[in-house]
Design an enzyme around this catalytic site. Structure first.
Site, PDB file in Angstrom:
ATOM      1  NE  ARG A  22      -3.745  -0.632  -0.096  1.00 50.81           N
ATOM      2  CZ  ARG A  22      -4.954  -0.694   0.449  1.00 50.81           C
ATOM      3  NH1 ARG A  22      -5.259  -1.692   1.241  1.00 50.81           N
ATOM      4  NH2 ARG A  22      -5.863   0.213   0.192  1.00 50.81           N
ATOM      5  NE  ARG A  68      -4.325   2.366   3.103  1.00 48.37           N
ATOM      6  CZ  ARG A  68      -4.532   1.222   3.698  1.00 48.37           C
ATOM      7  NH1 ARG A  68      -3.523   0.543   4.187  1.00 48.37           N
ATOM      8  NH2 ARG A  68      -5.734   0.757   3.852  1.00 48.37           N
ATOM      9  NE  ARG A 104      -8.914   9.123  -3.102  1.00 45.99           N
ATOM     10  CZ  ARG A 104     -10.185   9.467  -3.320  1.00 45.99           C
ATOM     11  NH1 ARG A 104     -10.465  10.408  -4.199  1.00 45.99           N
ATOM     12  NH2 ARG A 104     -11.157   8.860  -2.678  1.00 45.99           N
ATOM     13  CG  ASP A 164      -9.096  -1.533  -4.448  1.00 45.79           C
ATOM     14  OD1 ASP A 164      -8.493  -0.896  -3.568  1.00 45.79           O
ATOM     15  OD2 ASP A 164      -9.892  -2.458  -4.193  1.00 45.79           O
ATOM     16  CE1 TYR A 192     -14.099  -5.804   0.960  1.00 48.97           C
ATOM     17  CE2 TYR A 192     -12.265  -7.099   0.130  1.00 48.97           C
ATOM     18  CZ  TYR A 192     -12.754  -6.105   0.959  1.00 48.97           C
ATOM     19  OH  TYR A 192     -11.900  -5.418   1.776  1.00 48.97           O
TER      20      TYR A 192
HETATM   21  O1  CP3 Z   1      -0.094  -1.343  -2.716  1.00 50.59           O
HETATM   22  C1  CP3 Z   1      -0.444  -0.310  -3.313  1.00 50.59           C
HETATM   23  O2  CP3 Z   1      -0.173   0.800  -2.857  1.00 50.59           O
HETATM   24  C2  CP3 Z   1      -1.179  -0.419  -4.630  1.00 50.59           C
HETATM   25  C3  CP3 Z   1      -2.539   0.015  -4.597  1.00 50.59           C
HETATM   26  C4  CP3 Z   1      -3.580  -0.787  -3.837  1.00 50.59           C
HETATM   27  C5  CP3 Z   1      -4.810  -0.202  -3.391  1.00 50.59           C
HETATM   28  N1  CP3 Z   1      -5.578  -1.205  -2.887  1.00 50.59           N
HETATM   29  C6  CP3 Z   1      -5.178   1.217  -3.531  1.00 50.59           C
HETATM   30  C7  CP3 Z   1      -6.240   1.773  -2.674  1.00 50.59           C
HETATM   31  C8  CP3 Z   1      -3.616  -2.149  -3.490  1.00 50.59           C
HETATM   32  C9  CP3 Z   1      -2.560  -3.239  -3.668  1.00 50.59           C
HETATM   33  C10 CP3 Z   1      -4.888  -2.399  -2.905  1.00 50.59           C
HETATM   34  C11 CP3 Z   1      -5.312  -3.735  -2.461  1.00 50.59           C
HETATM   35  C12 CP3 Z   1      -6.524  -3.889  -1.664  1.00 50.59           C
HETATM   36  N2  CP3 Z   1      -7.711  -3.207  -1.755  1.00 50.59           N
HETATM   37  C13 CP3 Z   1      -6.697  -4.898  -0.681  1.00 50.59           C
HETATM   38  C14 CP3 Z   1      -5.662  -5.963  -0.344  1.00 50.59           C
HETATM   39  C15 CP3 Z   1      -4.580  -5.462   0.537  1.00 50.59           C
HETATM   40  C16 CP3 Z   1      -4.979  -5.249   1.961  1.00 50.59           C
HETATM   41  O3  CP3 Z   1      -4.860  -4.100   2.408  1.00 50.59           O
HETATM   42  O4  CP3 Z   1      -5.374  -6.219   2.629  1.00 50.59           O
HETATM   43  C17 CP3 Z   1      -7.986  -4.763  -0.155  1.00 50.59           C
HETATM   44  C18 CP3 Z   1      -8.591  -5.616   0.941  1.00 50.59           C
HETATM   45  C19 CP3 Z   1      -8.632  -3.688  -0.844  1.00 50.59           C
HETATM   46  C20 CP3 Z   1     -10.029  -3.199  -0.670  1.00 50.59           C
HETATM   47  C21 CP3 Z   1     -10.071  -1.755  -0.328  1.00 50.59           C
HETATM   48  N3  CP3 Z   1      -9.743  -0.728  -1.182  1.00 50.59           N
HETATM   49  C22 CP3 Z   1     -10.468  -1.169   0.908  1.00 50.59           C
HETATM   50  C23 CP3 Z   1     -10.900  -1.963   2.130  1.00 50.59           C
HETATM   51  C24 CP3 Z   1     -10.363   0.228   0.779  1.00 50.59           C
HETATM   52  C25 CP3 Z   1     -10.742   1.309   1.771  1.00 50.59           C
HETATM   53  C26 CP3 Z   1      -9.778   1.533   2.844  1.00 50.59           C
HETATM   54  C27 CP3 Z   1      -8.313   1.569   2.437  1.00 50.59           C
HETATM   55  O5  CP3 Z   1      -7.753   2.638   2.174  1.00 50.59           O
HETATM   56  O6  CP3 Z   1      -7.734   0.496   2.399  1.00 50.59           O
HETATM   57  C28 CP3 Z   1      -9.853   0.485  -0.512  1.00 50.59           C
HETATM   58  C29 CP3 Z   1      -9.559   1.806  -1.088  1.00 50.59           C
HETATM   59  C30 CP3 Z   1      -8.177   2.068  -1.592  1.00 50.59           C
HETATM   60  N4  CP3 Z   1      -7.450   1.216  -2.366  1.00 50.59           N
HETATM   61  C31 CP3 Z   1      -7.423   3.241  -1.361  1.00 50.59           C
HETATM   62  C32 CP3 Z   1      -6.198   3.058  -2.049  1.00 50.59           C
HETATM   63  C33 CP3 Z   1      -5.061   4.046  -2.159  1.00 50.59           C
HETATM   64  C34 CP3 Z   1      -7.864   4.454  -0.569  1.00 50.59           C
HETATM   65  C35 CP3 Z   1      -8.764   5.291  -1.409  1.00 50.59           C
HETATM   66  C36 CP3 Z   1      -8.576   6.760  -1.218  1.00 50.59           C
HETATM   67  O7  CP3 Z   1      -7.507   7.304  -1.550  1.00 50.59           O
HETATM   68  O8  CP3 Z   1      -9.556   7.345  -0.800  1.00 50.59           O
END
Ligand code: CP3
Length: 350
Positions: free
Chosen positions: A36, A40, A49, A86, A164
């Site tokens: 991640r 973030r 963003r 994602d 999911y």
């Molecule tokens: O690793 C990286 O930085 C690459 C980008 C990436 C994102 N999501 C961007 C994202 C990756 C590899 C993921 C994977 C992901 N997404 C997982 C598996 C990894 C883990 O954390 O267990 C899961 C379960 C998700 C589902 C998901 N997407 C959730 C639960 C959320 C909300 C909360 C959060 O931030 O995790 C997201 C949104 C998301 N995916 C964001 C980002 C940068 C945040 C969105 C924002 O900027 O508002």
């Protein structure tokens, strides 16, 4: 098998530390990146963003996704980039739409409940064709990186995507998804197979677009009893790993310490570990057959610099080679950037 050997040999001679380490070669130091890392934590990410009120529009804008992917390479000096996207783009491509709700997370307005719901889902290449924007983002990123560091492609593991699609969001218990495995195992396997077929087609496109290594995120692995993980998760991970011999694969199954022996038999090169597993235990359970990735507690990065340094060094020593340094899960959004830097720099200076 021959293909896998060829992949491994190509990676061993790679100029990239990350790919050599993933292939099991001895390296001058372990490579380092953070799950991640794209998104973030960086102020540059927040600025980018802010231009997109909707997360999904951001994900579907390849130039912006490429920028978010490269930011941590420029800013932190990590040894690999991971494509900004994602895991939920896969259910969406199969026909199950999601919303990303600000400060809450994903929500699926409609969920999978019965055979009819599974029957109408797209799968395989038909679904993967919906994800051209990811392949475009990979191509743009690959060109812009100009071979500075390798590019990681990824997908959710079938069980996590299944969870999911049944739950419709994150959950404290995942009881709806776990219930389905007991009350309708046949339908469960049917859905898992459709997800798997889509994921294979999707990841093959990612490799064609420039992904150098693929990581499977099984974020909810730890919700399953061992027998169910063996029956409903491992066989699909195996199919995916076996279908894509061209690049090395990493399987990160969060909470699945109980399945390490099974994971060690997958045709993948790297096993990702969360912070609940000691390096000593993981080395024993995998029998030295895999490269291990992880596993510093992400909360360690809230500590002072001396503590982060000490814990990171202790982790490196405990793994003692065949290791890719990372956290035990994704970096938390409010982690101080200075803490992240101390972590990365400590590995780089080791
Ligand atoms: O690793 C990286 O930085 C690459 C980008 C990436 C994102 N999501 C961007 C994202 C990756 C590899 C993921 C994977 C992901 N997404 C997982 C598996 C990894 C883990 O954390 O267990 C899961 C379960 C998700 C589902 C998901 N997407 C959730 C639960 C959320 C909300 C909360 C959060 O931030 O995790 C997201 C949104 C998301 N995916 C964001 C980002 C940068 C945040 C969105 C924002 O900027 O508002």
């Amino acid at each position: 098998m021959m293909d896998t050997i060829k992949t491994t040999q190509t990676a061993i001679t790679s100029k990239h530390l990350f790919l050599r380490a993933a292939a099991g070669a001895e390296t001058e130091r372990p490579p380092v990146w953070l799950m991640r890392q794209a998104g973030r934590i960086l102020p540059q990410y927040r600025a980018l963003r802010a231009k997109f009120p909707d997360f999904k529009v951001f994900v579907k804008t390849p130039e912006a996704a490429a920028e978010a992917t490269i930011q941590p390479v420029d800013e932190l000096g990590v040894d690999a980039a991971i494509i900004f996207s994602d895991i939920l783009v896969v259910p969406e491509a199969m026909g199950l739409d999601y919303e990303m709700i600000e400060a809450k997370g994903p929500r699926f307005p409609k969920v999978i409940e019965n055979q009819g719901d599974v029957d109408v889902l797209l799968s395989g290449s038909e679904a993967a064709e919906q994800l051209v924007y990811v392949y475009e983002a990979l191509k743009i990123t690959k060109a812009a990186l100009a071979d500075r560091v390798p590019l990681i492609g990824f997908a959710g593991a079938p069980w996590t995507i299944f969870a999911y699609m049944i739950e419709g969001s994150g959950s404290k218990t995942f009881s709806k998804a776990r219930r389905m495995l007991y009350v309708d195992p046949v339908l469960s396997h049917m859905l898992l197979q459709k997800i798997t077929d889509t994921t294979i087609a999707y990841l093959k496109h990612q490799v064609a677009a420039g992904a150098d290594l693929l990581q499977l995120f099984d974020s909810w692995a730890g919700e399953l009893p061992p027998a169910h993980y063996r029956a409903f998760a491992v066989p699909y991970l195996r199919q995916i790993c076996a279908a894509i011999p061209e690049v090395p694969k990493t399987v990160f199954a969060k909470g699945a310490w109980f399945a390490l022996e099974d994971l060690a038999e997958l045709p993948c090169q790297v096993i990702g570990l969360d912070w609940n597993i000691s390096p000593e235990y993981a080395k024993k359970a995998t029998g030295g057959s895999k490269v291990l990735q992880g596993n510093l507690d992400p909360c360690n990065l809230y500590a002072d610099a001396a503590t982060i340094k000490k814990e990171t060094k202790a982790m490196l020593q405990a793994f003692g080679g065949k290791h890719i340094a990372n956290l035990g899960h994704g970096v938390y959004p409010d982690t101080p950037l200075d803490g992240v830097r101390v972590f990365v720099d400590t590995v780089r200076e080791s």
